[in-house]
Design a protein around this motif. Structure first.
Motif, short mmCIF file in Angstrom:
data_model
loop_
_atom_site.label_atom_id
_atom_site.label_comp_id
_atom_site.label_asym_id
_atom_site.label_seq_id
_atom_site.Cartn_x
_atom_site.Cartn_y
_atom_site.Cartn_z
N SER A 1 0.91 -0.84 -7.83
CA SER A 1 -0.36 -0.83 -7.11
C SER A 1 -1.01 -2.20 -7.16
N ARG B 1 0.83 -1.20 0.00
CA ARG B 1 0.00 0.00 0.00
C ARG B 1 0.87 1.25 0.00
N GLU C 1 -1.54 -4.19 -3.92
CA GLU C 1 -2.61 -3.74 -3.04
C GLU C 1 -3.98 -4.00 -3.62
#
Length: 340
Positions: free
Chosen positions: A331, A299, A334
């Motif tokens: 990303s 994250r 996440e």
């Protein structure tokens, strides 16, 4: 318990029974070992039953010591390490010499082993950059590796000699890959977290330590390496500055160019050893707001990427597309966990 002779160095049926239980379980903790050893002792001397509270840490360590003296000629050893998250001490019977992936060949096919290797590459190369040391993959990321990449297939074909089967390393179906991942968890090679990440288990970190260092620290940076690492080498496998074990969950030095890492449970111990100085033992930088190592870094890495991309308004359209692609790639760890 020492009265019935099981806590001394005389190897007997109680040790054999405990070894069989350890082989079946893969790993064990002292609290789990107490009722197991009590049952084994009670079976040996039913007229004098042993209670779990009768089993001491010393008794358990004596069993481990005696078993190690017996299994060492077979290149086996019972080792222990602290779980990086729960802080429990985990004991496991590990192979001390043979290649770790070769060991899996007894129960896994060549395609399955190749898939596991791709998952490990994902953990320690793709999702282990100087910006974000995640060292974990989500189910979605792992399943994307069911088939070898085009580049991997070309390398395999270029090095393949005549007479070798062309069906080797053709990849797995999604269902087959899911089954292999489940087996890796069941066999205590992988752990699957509540947030949907696969990581190496304590048993795997103990058994694969040498292989991980040799495989990932000796490789030159290749495709997928972070551009910011060009200024200095990013060591993929790092050891805790306190306990000297591999760190896949913990903290990194706030000076991001420094390779010092600490397990969460080792931070306090190190600071006490330094006389209360809360600073990096390597570069002496203040150990404040230390970035995470492990799935929590997914994250943070994604947030940093988005911030950098949104704040940078120059560089033209092609540069913007490259930044957007980098954001999407880092990303993925996440977003993949959230979708699951």
């Amino acid at each position: 318990m020492s009265d019935n002779g099981a806590a001394n160095d005389d190897y007997n049926d109680t040790h054999r029974a405990f070894l069989q239980a350890l082989l079946a379980r893969q790993t064990i903790t002292f609290p789990d070992a107490k009722p197991l050893l009590a049952a084994i002792q009670s079976a040996q001397t039913p007229n004098r039953p042993t209670l779990p509270e009768d089993i001491s840490q010393e008794d358990f360590e004596n069993y481990v010591h005696t078993l190690n003296s017996q299994v060492s000629p077979f290149d086996l050893e019972i080792r222990s390490t602290l779980h990086q998250q729960t802080k429990e001490r985990i004991y496991a019977l590990v192979n001390t010499t043979s290649d770790a992936l070769t060991q899996m060949a007894t129960i896994h096919s060549a395609d399955e082993i190749a898939f596991v290797k791709r998952v490990l590459d994902g953990m320690f190369e793709t999702y282990n950059t100087q910006r974000a040391e995640v060292m974990a993959v989500t189910s979605m990321q792992a399943l994307k590796l069911a088939k070898p990449s085009a580049g991997e297939e070309r390398r395999r074909e270029s090095t393949q000699t005549q007479g070798q089967t062309q069906s080797a390393n053709v990849g797995l179906t999604m269902a087959q890959a899911e089954k292999v991942l489940a087996l890796m968890v069941e066999q205590a090679w992988f752990e699957f977290s509540d947030r949907g990440f696969y990581t190496l288990s304590p048993r795997a970190l103990m058994e694969l330590r040498g292989w991980l260092i040799e495989t990932y620290n000796d490789q030159a940076q290749g495709e997928g390496s972070d551009a910011e690492e060009d200024d200095g080498e990013h060591v993929k496998i790092k050891l805790c500055q306190a306990c000297k074990e591999v760190v896949t969950m913990g903290q990194r030095c706030p000076n991001l160019t420094c390779n010092a890492r600490l397990h969460g449970h080792c931070v306090g111990n190190l600071f006490r050893a330094q006389g209360g100085r809360e600073e990096c033992p390597a570069c002496k930088h203040a150990w404040l707001d230390a970035p995470p190592v492990g799935e929590k870094a997914a994250r943070q890495g994604a947030q940093q990427r988005r911030t950098t991309a949104s704040s940078n308004t120059g560089g033209g359209a092609s540069r913007g597309r490259r930044q957007t692609q980098s954001v999407a790639e880092e990303s993925d760890a996440e977003s993949g966990a959230n979708e699951e």
